[in-house]
Write an enzyme that holds these catalytic residues in place. Sequence first.
Site, PDB file in Angstrom:
ATOM      1  N   CYS A   1     -10.941   3.537  -0.571  1.00  7.92           N
ATOM      2  CA  CYS A   1      -9.526   3.855  -0.178  1.00  7.92           C
ATOM      3  C   CYS A   1      -9.268   2.960   1.133  1.00  7.92           C
ATOM      4  O   CYS A   1     -10.068   3.132   2.090  1.00  7.92           O
ATOM      5  CB  CYS A   1      -9.376   5.299   0.325  1.00  7.92           C
ATOM      6  SG  CYS A   1      -7.623   5.747   0.883  1.00  7.92           S
ATOM      7  N   HIS A  40      -7.732   3.350   3.809  1.00  7.05           N
ATOM      8  CA  HIS A  40      -7.764   4.236   5.231  1.00  7.05           C
ATOM      9  C   HIS A  40      -9.329   4.302   5.668  1.00  7.05           C
ATOM     10  O   HIS A  40      -9.498   4.496   6.682  1.00  7.05           O
ATOM     11  CB  HIS A  40      -7.240   5.633   4.793  1.00  7.05           C
ATOM     12  CG  HIS A  40      -5.635   5.669   4.802  1.00  7.05           C
ATOM     13  ND1 HIS A  40      -5.011   5.114   3.588  1.00  7.05           N
ATOM     14  CD2 HIS A  40      -4.520   6.257   5.420  1.00  7.05           C
ATOM     15  CE1 HIS A  40      -3.788   5.370   3.955  1.00  7.05           C
ATOM     16  NE2 HIS A  40      -3.495   5.946   4.929  1.00  7.05           N
ATOM     17  N   GLU A  89      -4.050   8.946   9.049  1.00  9.65           N
ATOM     18  CA  GLU A  89      -2.843   8.901   9.389  1.00  9.65           C
ATOM     19  C   GLU A  89      -2.309   9.649  10.657  1.00  9.65           C
ATOM     20  O   GLU A  89      -1.236   9.225  11.106  1.00  9.65           O
ATOM     21  CB  GLU A  89      -1.643   9.380   8.316  1.00  9.65           C
ATOM     22  CG  GLU A  89      -2.118   8.766   6.823  1.00  9.65           C
ATOM     23  CD  GLU A  89      -0.811   7.738   6.463  1.00  9.65           C
ATOM     24  OE1 GLU A  89       0.239   7.826   7.204  1.00  9.65           O
ATOM     25  OE2 GLU A  89      -1.101   6.886   5.714  1.00  9.65           O
ATOM     26  N   ASP A  92       0.792  -1.052   0.338  1.00 12.98           N
ATOM     27  CA  ASP A  92       0.201  -0.100   0.002  1.00 12.98           C
ATOM     28  C   ASP A  92       1.071   1.217  -0.067  1.00 12.98           C
ATOM     29  O   ASP A  92       2.154   1.064   0.319  1.00 12.98           O
ATOM     30  CB  ASP A  92      -0.802  -0.044   1.342  1.00 12.98           C
ATOM     31  CG  ASP A  92      -1.693   1.304   1.200  1.00 12.98           C
ATOM     32  OD1 ASP A  92      -2.348   1.573   0.248  1.00 12.98           O
ATOM     33  OD2 ASP A  92      -1.949   1.672   2.408  1.00 12.98           O
ATOM     34  N   SER A  93       0.394   2.340  -0.182  1.00 11.14           N
ATOM     35  CA  SER A  93       0.855   3.641  -0.328  1.00 11.14           C
ATOM     36  C   SER A  93       1.506   3.899   1.078  1.00 11.14           C
ATOM     37  O   SER A  93       2.346   4.914   1.461  1.00 11.14           O
ATOM     38  CB  SER A  93       0.298   4.871  -1.032  1.00 11.14           C
ATOM     39  OG  SER A  93      -1.128   5.059  -0.062  1.00 11.14           O
TER      40      SER A  93
END
Length: 267
Positions: free
Chosen positions: A183, A185, A151, A9-10
């Site tokens: 997404c 997240h 985040e 993942d990013s």
Amino acid sequence: MNNPIGVFDSGVGGLTVVSEIMRQLPGENLVYFGDTARVPYGSKSKNTVLKYSKQIVRFLKTKNVKAIVIACNTASALALDEIAAQLDIPVIGVVKPGAKMAVETTKTGNVGVIGTESTIKSGIYNDYIRELNADITVVSKPCPLFVPLVEEGLLEDRVTDDIVGRYLRVMKEYKVDSLVLGCTHYPLISNAIERFMGKKVNLVNPAFETAKSLKELLTEKEMLNTDKGKPRYEYYVSDGVDKFISFADNVLPYHVTTTQIVDIESY
């Protein structure tokens, strides 16, 4: 087949997919890479996302992975097809499983999709959903502030509620009854999203659906791990080990003790 499954993942959002794989495939070994130095991917060009994804795949191949899960909607949208064409192991992303579930669960035919700017701009969810059912109305909305909120750990915070309300007002106006959290997240702020949208709106979590698709794929190809020993989990990032471990503790069912930094630019 006891080779590990590679997941990337990013950043840290892909741990929601890892958590689901652990739950649905508890015997599988896993190698996770989070590109924490170069997050987010959602605002970057297709060429950049493709370059980053290829570097990560080259790294995962050094771990002798038997399959790769692209646990990033942006990379799934922009890089999956090209990567899959170049590899001799199965590659799955998070987009198709999520789109399929959205089609299966909507009753009104109004489906919402939220994601990063790149994912929404690519139109990939819209294309898959309409491929499955051309009569469905798809309402798409980029939500670029959701990733930094997650985040920063602001999962249950008034500022998150405010931003959710600002972004998702259009979903209420179109009376969507199935909302794709496009997404990895976003499931981590699903409480805030549910508070705003109401309990009658089905929130589609592609992480859950992806783990289910992976299990079906490995079963079909007879690639499941038959070893009875304790599974091995390895974690790698491109930056910020302490922050990664702290975040992982909120997502995974156990404490991550070690995470290694990889110079991903060298791959």
